[in-house]
Design a protein around this motif. Structure first.
Motif, mmCIF file in Angstrom:
data_model
loop_
_atom_site.group_PDB
_atom_site.id
_atom_site.type_symbol
_atom_site.label_atom_id
_atom_site.label_comp_id
_atom_site.label_asym_id
_atom_site.label_seq_id
_atom_site.Cartn_x
_atom_site.Cartn_y
_atom_site.Cartn_z
ATOM 1 N N TRP A 208 48.329 23.583 39.989
ATOM 2 C CA TRP A 208 47.481 23.649 38.596
ATOM 3 C C TRP A 208 46.362 24.784 39.121
ATOM 4 O O TRP A 208 45.628 24.405 40.016
ATOM 5 N N HIS B 135 45.308 18.550 33.548
ATOM 6 C CA HIS B 135 46.486 17.853 32.781
ATOM 7 C C HIS B 135 45.791 16.402 32.323
ATOM 8 O O HIS B 135 44.628 16.104 32.683
ATOM 9 N N SER C 47 46.536 13.645 33.078
ATOM 10 C CA SER C 47 47.014 12.457 34.384
ATOM 11 C C SER C 47 45.914 11.660 34.647
ATOM 12 O O SER C 47 46.023 10.572 35.071
ATOM 13 N N ARG D 199 43.770 25.439 32.282
ATOM 14 C CA ARG D 199 44.123 26.160 33.633
ATOM 15 C C ARG D 199 43.731 27.541 33.361
ATOM 16 O O ARG D 199 43.963 28.146 32.408
ATOM 17 N N GLN E 282 47.898 18.118 25.877
ATOM 18 C CA GLN E 282 49.167 17.208 26.358
ATOM 19 C C GLN E 282 48.975 16.068 26.040
ATOM 20 O O GLN E 282 47.873 15.438 25.445
ATOM 21 N N GLU F 23 49.853 12.183 27.421
ATOM 22 C CA GLU F 23 50.087 11.440 28.736
ATOM 23 C C GLU F 23 50.672 9.981 28.315
ATOM 24 O O GLU F 23 50.129 9.559 27.129
ATOM 25 N N TYR G 245 56.540 15.913 41.326
ATOM 26 C CA TYR G 245 55.040 15.563 41.001
ATOM 27 C C TYR G 245 54.468 14.795 41.920
ATOM 28 O O TYR G 245 55.119 13.656 42.667
ATOM 29 N N PHE H 19 52.457 12.662 42.036
ATOM 30 C CA PHE H 19 51.774 11.233 41.634
ATOM 31 C C PHE H 19 52.896 10.246 41.087
ATOM 32 O O PHE H 19 52.925 9.229 40.527
ATOM 33 N N THR H 20 54.320 10.604 41.031
ATOM 34 C CA THR H 20 55.096 10.013 40.518
ATOM 35 C C THR H 20 56.368 10.088 41.520
ATOM 36 O O THR H 20 56.460 11.135 42.134
ATOM 37 N N GLY I 123 57.577 16.093 31.522
ATOM 38 C CA GLY I 123 57.910 15.842 33.201
ATOM 39 C C GLY I 123 57.451 14.141 33.315
ATOM 40 O O GLY I 123 56.518 13.775 32.212
ATOM 41 N N ALA I 124 58.157 13.495 34.169
ATOM 42 C CA ALA I 124 57.777 11.960 34.117
ATOM 43 C C ALA I 124 58.398 11.336 35.559
ATOM 44 O O ALA I 124 58.847 12.136 36.463
ATOM 45 N N ALA J 234 55.248 7.126 34.014
ATOM 46 C CA ALA J 234 54.097 7.854 33.536
ATOM 47 C C ALA J 234 55.041 9.199 33.035
ATOM 48 O O ALA J 234 56.131 9.600 33.744
ATOM 49 N N PHE J 235 54.527 9.581 32.025
ATOM 50 C CA PHE J 235 55.117 10.926 31.679
ATOM 51 C C PHE J 235 54.132 11.809 30.958
ATOM 52 O O PHE J 235 53.024 11.098 30.484
ATOM 53 N N GLY J 236 54.438 13.030 30.728
ATOM 54 C CA GLY J 236 53.245 13.965 30.332
ATOM 55 C C GLY J 236 54.094 15.157 29.747
ATOM 56 O O GLY J 236 54.843 15.600 30.150
HETATM 57 N N1 PHE Z 1 50.925 16.058 34.763
HETATM 58 C C1 PHE Z 1 51.826 16.607 34.734
HETATM 59 C C2 PHE Z 1 51.720 18.166 34.354
HETATM 60 O O1 PHE Z 1 50.782 18.456 33.888
HETATM 61 C C3 PHE Z 1 53.235 15.993 33.966
HETATM 62 C C4 PHE Z 1 53.185 14.652 34.267
HETATM 63 C C5 PHE Z 1 52.665 13.678 33.691
HETATM 64 C C6 PHE Z 1 54.379 14.246 35.073
HETATM 65 C C7 PHE Z 1 52.895 12.294 34.135
HETATM 66 C C8 PHE Z 1 54.644 13.105 35.457
HETATM 67 C C9 PHE Z 1 54.135 12.205 35.178
HETATM 68 O O2 PHE Z 1 52.684 19.054 34.627
#
Ligand code: PHE
Length: 346
Positions: free
Chosen positions: A161, A176, A178, A202, A216, A218, A256, A258-259, A290-291, A313-315
């Motif tokens: 990022w 993001h 997140s 960004r 995004q 989330e 990622y 955080f996942t 992404g998730a 989580a997903f984004g």
């Molecule tokens: N925050 C991530 C991104 O910006 C996307 C994401 C969100 C991935 C949540 C996994 C879980 O690329």
């Protein structure tokens, strides 16, 4: 000049005046006429100048005749004036008439921006599964944007990022959505089903597929017994609702911080249907988000016991989804506010 001359002149003036008054065609002409006959330097006054030449006993007679004439001319002028003014008023009313039955000018109605419209559609789909929309701030702190998402200050994943920093106290423009996961976990108790749409930033070299400002959405679900299967099922339903029921989907391994595990979620290319085309780089697949399963460390930072709770989580990038939805090929169009572009989305 004697009495009879003067009386004759006065009578002639009266008759002439009466004819002229009757012939006056508008209020302005009538006013001029009044001035000409009855005014200070008017013709009645000049006729009466002859009065001095009369015998003293005749003078009052002429005075009284002149008065009568003045009164009758004044009366005629007043009457004619009323008629003319009424006529002029009626004419104006006619000219200035407003047709109240004419349809009004149409009001220019705007439309939702394609990004907002796409967010609304995404929120509607996840809403069917109980997801509720939350919002977080665009200016975040380093702690929520990175550290509580398991990205330490010196972690190489920060390179993913390119961050715009606001100050040296750790404020930044969120890279993001997140950090919204952390905010929701601090605010709500499980079961949590949150959707967090918003603008992200960004430090990017802008081109058709990179923007320094983008959106995004989330998603976060936390409960007891939440599994990767729940995530996959939910995302498949989302892809069906968004792109039609016949689309194939797949999970690919991803990364990622955080996942864990992390995945990329692909949908069969909606342009070529999977055979491969320029839109999908000939792969037949399009990555739409992404998730992954929320990392135990992130649950802990969110104040939740990872032994008891699990979550996913997903984004997703909204522009990407909107591009596929509307077959738009250049991200920059969303930010340019060009009506020729925006008016195509109703
Ligand atoms: N925050 C991530 C991104 O910006 C996307 C994401 C969100 C991935 C949540 C996994 C879980 O690329």
């Amino acid at each position: 000049m004697d009495l009879s001359d003067l009386t004759r002149d006065l009578d002639a003036l009266r008759r002439e005046a009466m004819t002229a008054v009757a012939a006056a065609s508008d209020v302005a002409a009538l006013t001029a006429l009044e001035q000409d006959i009855l005014g200070k330097k008017g013709r009645l006054t000049s006729v009466l100048r002859g009065i001095g030449a009369l015998a003293p006993e005749d003078r009052p007679k002429v005075g009284s005749i002149a008065n009568t004439i003045r009164i009758s001319i004044e009366g005629a002028i007043a009457e004619r004036g009323t008629t003319l003014r009424q006529g002029e008023l009626a004419g104006r009313l006619r000219d200035e008439a407003i047709d109240v039955t004419t349809p009004g000018r149409p009001i220019r109605r705007g439309t939702l921006h394609p990004i907002n419209e796409t967010i609304a559609e995404i929120a509607e789909i996840f809403g069917r599964f109980g997801f509720v929309v939350y919002e977080g701030p665009e200016v975040e702190d380093d702690v929520r944007n990175f550290q509580m998402l398991n990205i330490a200050p010196d972690h190489p994943a920060r390179d993913l990022w390119d961050t715009l920093y606001v100050d040296v106290e750790g404020h930044l423009l969120r890279t993001h959505t997140s950090p919204g996961q952390i905010r929701v976990m601090h605010q709500e108790r499980p079961p949590i089903r949150a959707l967090l749409p918003g603008r992200c930033f960004r430090y990017e070299a802008v081109d058709a597929s990179h923007a320094s400002e983008f959106f995004q959405v989330e998603g976060l679900m936390v409960d007891e017994g939440t599994t990767m299967g729940d995530l996959k099922g939910l995302l498949e339903e989302f892809a069906k609702a968004m792109y039609g029921g016949d689309k194939r989907t797949r999970f690919r391994p991803g990364y990622y911080p955080f996942t864990e595990p992390s995945v990329a979620f692909d949908v069969e290319c909606i342009v070529c249907g999977g055979s491969g085309c320029p839109a999908c780089s000939r792969s037949g697949w399009m990555t739409i988000l992404g998730a992954g399963m929320v990392h135990p460390v992130v649950l802990q930072y969110g104040g939740l016991d990872p032994e008891r709770y699990q979550g996913f989580a997903f984004g997703m990038g909204v522009e990407r989804i909107a591009n596929l939805r509307h077959r738009v090929g250049d991200l920059r169009l969303y930010m340019e506010n060009d009506l020729r572009f925006l008016e195509q989305f109703t």
